[in-house]
Design an enzyme around this catalytic site. Structure first.
Site, PDB file in Angstrom:
ATOM      1  N   GLY A 122       0.930  -1.251   0.155  1.00  0.00           N
ATOM      2  CA  GLY A 122      -0.103  -0.063  -0.102  1.00  0.00           C
ATOM      3  C   GLY A 122       1.019   1.003  -0.129  1.00  0.00           C
ATOM      4  O   GLY A 122       1.876   1.264   0.457  1.00  0.00           O
ATOM      5  N   SER A 123       0.438   2.338  -0.597  1.00  0.00           N
ATOM      6  CA  SER A 123       0.972   3.418  -0.546  1.00  0.00           C
ATOM      7  C   SER A 123       0.917   4.371   0.686  1.00  0.00           C
ATOM      8  O   SER A 123       0.065   3.795   1.613  1.00  0.00           O
ATOM      9  CB  SER A 123       0.580   4.382  -1.728  1.00  0.00           C
ATOM     10  OG  SER A 123       0.848   3.926  -3.014  1.00  0.00           O
ATOM     11  N   HIS A 147      -0.047   1.482   9.459  1.00  0.00           N
ATOM     12  CA  HIS A 147      -1.095   2.007   9.054  1.00  0.00           C
ATOM     13  C   HIS A 147      -2.041   2.702  10.061  1.00  0.00           C
ATOM     14  O   HIS A 147      -3.315   2.795   9.686  1.00  0.00           O
ATOM     15  CB  HIS A 147      -1.766   0.659   8.163  1.00  0.00           C
ATOM     16  CG  HIS A 147      -1.262   0.008   7.428  1.00  0.00           C
ATOM     17  ND1 HIS A 147      -0.510  -1.315   7.632  1.00  0.00           N
ATOM     18  CD2 HIS A 147      -0.690   0.265   6.114  1.00  0.00           C
ATOM     19  CE1 HIS A 147       0.070  -1.909   6.482  1.00  0.00           C
ATOM     20  NE2 HIS A 147       0.005  -0.948   5.698  1.00  0.00           N
ATOM     21  N   ASP A 158      15.588  43.930  24.023  1.00  0.00           N
ATOM     22  CA  ASP A 158      15.084  42.666  25.071  1.00  0.00           C
ATOM     23  C   ASP A 158      15.483  42.807  26.470  1.00  0.00           C
ATOM     24  O   ASP A 158      15.452  41.795  27.365  1.00  0.00           O
ATOM     25  CB  ASP A 158      15.495  41.180  24.318  1.00  0.00           C
ATOM     26  CG  ASP A 158      16.858  41.359  24.138  1.00  0.00           C
ATOM     27  OD1 ASP A 158      17.954  42.308  24.522  1.00  0.00           O
ATOM     28  OD2 ASP A 158      17.621  40.225  23.512  1.00  0.00           O
ATOM     29  N   GLY A 159      16.293  43.825  26.771  1.00  0.00           N
ATOM     30  CA  GLY A 159      16.640  44.491  28.142  1.00  0.00           C
ATOM     31  C   GLY A 159      17.842  43.428  29.021  1.00  0.00           C
ATOM     32  O   GLY A 159      17.861  43.615  29.927  1.00  0.00           O
ATOM     33  N   ASP A 160      18.675  43.033  28.190  1.00  0.00           N
ATOM     34  CA  ASP A 160      19.873  42.372  28.474  1.00  0.00           C
ATOM     35  C   ASP A 160      21.218  43.197  27.941  1.00  0.00           C
ATOM     36  O   ASP A 160      22.029  42.397  28.277  1.00  0.00           O
ATOM     37  CB  ASP A 160      19.933  40.817  27.798  1.00  0.00           C
ATOM     38  CG  ASP A 160      19.865  40.617  26.530  1.00  0.00           C
ATOM     39  OD1 ASP A 160      20.245  41.591  25.828  1.00  0.00           O
ATOM     40  OD2 ASP A 160      20.599  39.652  26.304  1.00  0.00           O
ATOM     41  N   ASP A 174      20.144  55.053  22.367  1.00  0.00           N
ATOM     42  CA  ASP A 174      20.542  53.575  21.891  1.00  0.00           C
ATOM     43  C   ASP A 174      21.375  53.191  22.942  1.00  0.00           C
ATOM     44  O   ASP A 174      22.528  53.467  23.186  1.00  0.00           O
ATOM     45  CB  ASP A 174      20.978  53.508  20.789  1.00  0.00           C
ATOM     46  CG  ASP A 174      21.363  52.164  20.378  1.00  0.00           C
ATOM     47  OD1 ASP A 174      20.700  51.398  20.165  1.00  0.00           O
ATOM     48  OD2 ASP A 174      22.649  51.933  20.239  1.00  0.00           O
ATOM     49  N   PRO A 175      21.107  51.754  23.799  1.00  0.00           N
ATOM     50  CA  PRO A 175      22.146  51.527  24.890  1.00  0.00           C
ATOM     51  C   PRO A 175      23.480  51.158  24.310  1.00  0.00           C
ATOM     52  O   PRO A 175      24.451  51.234  24.932  1.00  0.00           O
ATOM     53  CB  PRO A 175      21.149  50.348  25.145  1.00  0.00           C
ATOM     54  CG  PRO A 175      20.119  49.884  24.232  1.00  0.00           C
ATOM     55  CD  PRO A 175      20.096  51.093  23.716  1.00  0.00           C
TER      56      PRO A 175
END
Length: 595
Positions: free
Chosen positions: A62-63, A226, A410-412, A570-571
């Site tokens: 069977g396929s 199956h 993202d705070g890091d 800008d950090p």
């Protein structure tokens, strides 16, 4: 509640036909019989010449298990594959057509998976072919190790181990063995392989709903390809535990599914069931090999990992283990043009995979050979003072950087920069060759690369390595102020090249670019180096503050609205201005002390 399964298909009743059409378009070495689509037979395109002096090997069923079996048609493996409808045994007429198409004077071997429909249909086709004068032998493969050894007349199901049997039979036929000899090799292989599957989901047939038989957090052990229910449903476990259980079941001496005992050589096949990512299959393989070696005392000679016999879109995998000897390994390693056999796996496997040693740097000085000089030169003292002041400034600014970054990123940023600064401070005390400016700058980059993650870590490593390479081109022992200015310019260019940012993008370059410009300007105007450095640091601070009025064009800040960006600088730019200004102030104070 069950839901309609999503499929990228046309007519659910035509999926096998359209699969075969795509298959033969993709692989020039494959063709299908006329009479298509009622007769769904995939065969070697060179069938006419191939059938003359070799035994033909045919498999099928069977396929829905692609690439099995049509994907394994090719020189050195299957001569033809007979495709039934999805999970349905192929018709006798199709099997008979395949036999007639590829069978020559040497005869034909049918490799049949142990399902009632397959056995009956292939069996009847074989009998009819014999009555027509064809030499035909049949080998039934039942490698399932999830069911009790004896269960009525059905017996053990044929699973992914069939693919190994097909390869061995095809390779044996390619050597010119007789039909009886090829059948004997295939039968011997079928008796030495065991398979068990684990699924996280039930497959969805085209045009039908998805079964909800397996609930959240559950897995099924020993289910059929199956989608038929397995031996047990259990809570989902880490794959290492699952692999251990499957191996125990296959190799259990109580059931004696396969004649494998400690000390034997084996082949391992990790087979994806259709929707399992390659990553998860490789994880399973990585856990299975050491368990076979250490817990079961077996030598693993070959490992095949991938999707060989699937179950449509089922999530899960099966594990097959075959007892191996030199003959079997030679058959598995033999060349084949079957498109889905992993030809890259051949040759003896080492008993243990030992990592390749990390290549050493081409630099004349290794990390271990670098050390802090016992006595610092004037340049070394200035470097030490500047580096120490710069990293302390970053450490002190950590919380502010995190706060700014929490608004636009993202705070890091502060935490990441602090890790790098701390590493630089510690490494400088131990092995920075401070009297060698180029090597010291390079080592700062190495310290950063070791501990700083994310984009900032890469940017600063590029910055330092570019400066190091430029300074190394200087043959003099002492670096001049003009050479330092050139190194800063080169580093900025490297960061801009690889990072894609430039002035006005709201990045650290908005602090460093004006600093570099003022430094070059003041040195060219004849200012003393200390004054030029100090004035350029003021430009760095002004440049960093100006980022409040810029729309970000790089990094996470590019997704933030201008109203929010205007509330903070800008950090990254503030961090760059901070360490640059601190270094300049430290140099000034050092000179004042000397004066």
């Amino acid at each position: 509640m069950a839901s309609q399964g999503k499929k990228l298909i046309n007519d659910p009743n035509a999926v096998v036909t359209e699969f075969i059409e795509g298959l033969v378009e993709t692989y020039p070495g494959l063709q299908y019989l006329d009479g298509f689509p009622e007769v769904k037979v995939v065969l070697r395109a060179d069938y006419a010449s191939a059938m003359l002096d070799k035994v033909a090997v045919i498999s099928g069923g069977g396929s829905g298990h692609e690439p099995a079996h049509a994907g394994f048609v090719g020189e050195g493996m299957l001569s033809a594959a007979i495709c039934g409808e999805v999970f349905t045994s192929p018709q006798v007429d199709a099997i008979l057509s395949g036999i007639r198409a590829v069978t020559g004077p040497m005869g034909c071997l049918l490799v049949v998976t142990n399902y009632t429909g397959d056995r009956l249909n292939f069996g009847l086709a074989a009998e009819q072919a014999r009555s027509e004068g064809y030499k035909v032998e049949t080998v039934i493969v039942g490698d399932d190790c999830a069911l009790p050894p004896l269960r009525g007349t059905a017996g053990r199901r044929g699973l992914a181990g069939t693919i190994l049997v097909n390869k061995i039979a095809g390779a044996a036929a390619a050597t010119g063995l007789s039909l009886d000899e090829v059948a004997a090799e295939a039968k011997r292989a079928s008796e030495m392989v065991g398979t068990m599957g684990v699924a996280l989901s039930v497959c969805t047939l085209p045009g039908q709903v998805t079964s909800d038989r397996l609930g959240p957090g559950k897995m099924e052990l020993g289910l059929g390809i199956h989608g038929e229910p397995g031996a047990a449903v259990a809570d989902l476990q880490p794959v290492e535990v699952v692999v251990s259980h499957v191996l125990q079941e296959i190799l259990s001496p109580d059931t004696n599914y396969v004649p494998i005992t400690p000390g034997n050589r084996v082949v391992l096949l990790i087979n994806g069931l259709g929707a399992t990512p390659a990553m998860e299959l490789m994880i399973a393989a990585g856990k299975a090999v050491p368990q076979l070696q250490l817990e079961h005392g077996l030598a693993v000679d070959r490992v095949y990992t991938g999707s060989f016999m699937t179950s449509l879109d089922m999530a899960g995998f099966s594990i097959s283990i075959m007892k191996a000897d030199e003959a079997i390994l030679q058959y598995l390693d033999a060349a084949t043009k079957a498109p889905h056999w992993p030809v890259g796996v051949n040759g003896n496997r080492p008993p243990a995979k030992i990592p390749v040693p990390l290549p050493l740097s081409h630099s004349a000085k290794s990390y271990e050979s670098l050390s802090r000089p016992q006595q610092l030169s004037e340049q070394g003292c200035l470097l030490e003072v500047a580096i120490e002041a710069a990293v302390i400034a970053i450490i002190d600014l950590r919380d502010n950087l995190n706060e700014w970054d929490g608004t636009v990123g993202d705070g890091d940023c502060g935490s990441t920069m602090c890790r790098g600064a701390t590493a630089i401070l510690e490494d400088m005390k131990k092995h920075y060759p401070l009297n060698d400016a180029a090597e010291t700058v390079g080592e700062i980059g190495s310290s950063i690369r070791r501990v700083m993650g994310g984009t900032s870590g890469i940017i600063y490593t590029i910055f330092c390595k570019a400066a190091c390479a430029h300074l190394k081109a200087n043959t003099q022992s002492v670096v001049t102020s003009k050479q330092w200015a050139e190194a800063l310019e080169v580093s900025i260019a490297a960061v801009s090249k690889y990072g894609g940012a430039s002035a006005g993008f709201r990045t650290l370059l908005d602090a460093l670019i004006p600093a570099s410009a003022v430094l070059q300007e003041r040195l060219n105007a004849g200012d003393d180096p200390c004054t030029a450095f100090l004035l350029s640091s003021e430009a760095a601070v002004a440049g960093a503050e100006s980022t409040r009025h810029m729309q970000a064009q790089a990094g996470r800040s590019a997704y933030i609205s201008s109203d929010i960006l205007a509330t903070v600088p800008d950090p990254g730019a503030m961090a760059a201005a901070s360490w640059y200004r601190a270094a300049a102030m430290a140099i000034k104070n050092k000179y004042q002390v000397h004066e």
